[in-house]
Design an enzyme around this catalytic site. Sequence first.
Site, PDB file in Angstrom:
ATOM      1  N   SER A 103       0.811  -1.209   0.000  1.00 48.84           N
ATOM      2  CA  SER A 103       0.000   0.000   0.000  1.00 48.84           C
ATOM      3  C   SER A 103       0.851   1.267   0.000  1.00 48.84           C
ATOM      4  CB  SER A 103      -0.959  -0.041   1.198  1.00 48.84           C
ATOM      5  OG  SER A 103      -1.952   0.937   1.087  1.00 48.84           O
ATOM      6  N   ASP A 243      -2.549   6.179  -3.340  1.00 51.88           N
ATOM      7  CA  ASP A 243      -1.356   5.561  -2.755  1.00 51.88           C
ATOM      8  C   ASP A 243      -0.912   4.410  -3.654  1.00 51.88           C
ATOM      9  OD1 ASP A 243      -3.472   3.897  -2.152  1.00 51.88           O
ATOM     10  OD2 ASP A 243      -2.753   3.373  -0.163  1.00 51.88           O
ATOM     11  N   ASP A 245      -1.255   1.215  -3.901  1.00 54.83           N
ATOM     12  CA  ASP A 245      -2.193   0.232  -4.460  1.00 54.83           C
ATOM     13  C   ASP A 245      -3.554   0.841  -4.752  1.00 54.83           C
ATOM     14  OD1 ASP A 245      -2.976   0.531  -1.805  1.00 54.83           O
ATOM     15  OD2 ASP A 245      -3.511  -1.569  -1.547  1.00 54.83           O
ATOM     16  N   ASP A 247      -5.967   2.151  -3.001  1.00 54.01           N
ATOM     17  CA  ASP A 247      -7.184   1.916  -2.220  1.00 54.01           C
ATOM     18  C   ASP A 247      -7.560   3.146  -1.406  1.00 54.01           C
ATOM     19  OD1 ASP A 247      -5.223   1.772  -0.261  1.00 54.01           O
ATOM     20  OD2 ASP A 247      -5.977  -0.074   0.649  1.00 54.01           O
TER      21      ASP A 247
END
Length: 450
Positions: A103, A243, A245, A247
Site C-alpha cells: 500500500s 497511494d 495500491d 485503495d
Amino acid sequence: MLKYFGTDGVRGEANKVLTPEMAFKLGRMGGYVLTKEKEDGGQARVLVSRDTRISGEMLEHALISGLLSVGIEVLECGVMTTPGLSYLVQAQGADAGVQISASHNPVEDNGIKFFGSNGLKLSDAKEEEIEELIDTKQDMLPRPSAEGLGTVTDFRDGSNKYIQFLENTIPEDLSGIKVVIDGANGAASAFISRLFADLDVDFTTISTHPNGLNINDHCGATHTARLQEEVVKQGAQLGLAFDGDADRCIAVDENGNEVDGDHIMYVIGSYLADHGRLKKDTIVTTVMSNLGFTKALERRGIKNVRTQVGDRYVSEEMRANGYSLGGEQSGHVIISDYHNTGDGMLTGLHLMLVMKKTGKSLTELLADFKEYPQVLVNVPVKDKNSWKNHQAVVDAIDSVEKDMAGNGRVLVRPSGTQELLRVMAEGPTQEITQEYVDRIVKVVTTEMGE
C-alpha cells in the site's frame, strides 16, 4: 494475537521478513484454506495481482508456485490496484484473490493480502487457520501431480473490465473540471490516463512512471506537497492523490490545501443525503475522525457511527447495518452502492461528480466543515495494553474531559505495531489542546514509561 497477519495482510521488508519462502507457504497454505470447501468439486480459481514494487515479481512467482502446488488455477492479473482485484474476484466468480502490495509503505516493504470470493478481506479465523498450517512442522497438505497440478492463465486484460466498471458508476462525462492526478508511481499509474480521458476530464498527471523503486517516493496520498504546488501552479480546481495500491484517495482544493478522507466523505455524504441516497442518513468512520466532522454532519442531520481503527472494521459495520458510505481519515472511502472496499479512483471520480453536479468548488462545498485542532503524542511504555489498569492515567483523562465540557475529546489507544500508547486530543485551539495532551502524557510517562 496473530503471528504473521496484521491489520492488512502479511507485511514486512521484502526478501528479509517477507521472503520468497514465506510467499510460497502463504500461497500453498492460504490457497488450500480458501478453496478446500469448493462446493462443486471442480478446480479452484484464484486471481493474483501486484503493485509496481521491484520485489513484486519475485514474491508473485513464489506465491503462484504455492497455489499451483495444491492444484489451483491461477489467473495472473499483473499490475492491478487492490480494489481492482477485489472487483475482479467477484466479477469473474473466482474462489479467492491475492494482492501483493504494501500500500502506502516505502519500496523496501511488501505485503500479501488475501480476499475471499466476496472480494472482502479474510476473517481473523481464516487468517489464524492459515498461520497454523504455516507453523505445522510437517506439511501434510495434498501434493497432486500431472493433471492435478494448477495452471496459470494470463488475465492482464482484466484491467479493461475494471476500468469499464469505474466508468459505469458515473452517469455523465466530467468535463469542465481541471484536475491534477498523482499516481504515486504505483498500481493506478497505468490506468489513470485511459479512465479520465474516457470521461472527458481536463487532467494532467504526476508520478505515473513507476520504475520499481519510486513507488510512494515523495508522492501519492501520504506525500502531497508536490501535488499541492502543481494544483496552484496549473490553476486547477482539484488535485487527486492515490497511494501505491490505489485503495485510498486524498484530495487538494483549488487553493492547494490538502483535503483528507473526513472532508471527502463529508462532501460526498452531504450530496447523497440531499438526494435521498445516503442510507439511514449515516456515515461510518473510525474513532480517528475529527470531532469537527461529526459536528458538521450533525448540522446537516447526518449521523456518524464510529468503529475501531481499520477500514476492515468500517466495512464490517457498513455491511452489518446496511450503511452506504464510510471510511477513514487516511483516505480509505467505501461507497457501497458500487464497491465493498475502499477504492481511490472510484472516490476521486465521485468527488468530481459532486463538484460538477453542484457547480461548486471544493472550498465552497466544505465551507461548513470546521476542523478541531488535533494533537497526537506517541508515548513509549512498558505495556501498552495495561493503561486502563493505572488509576492515575484514568483520572488524568477524566480530568481533561471534564475541563473540555463537551468542546473537545480525548482518545487513548495502544499502537497496533509498536510498544507505544497513542494519546490524542481535539479541542477549541491548538494551544489548549496541546496543554490537554501534555497533562495526560506526563502521567502516562510517570506511571507506565520505559
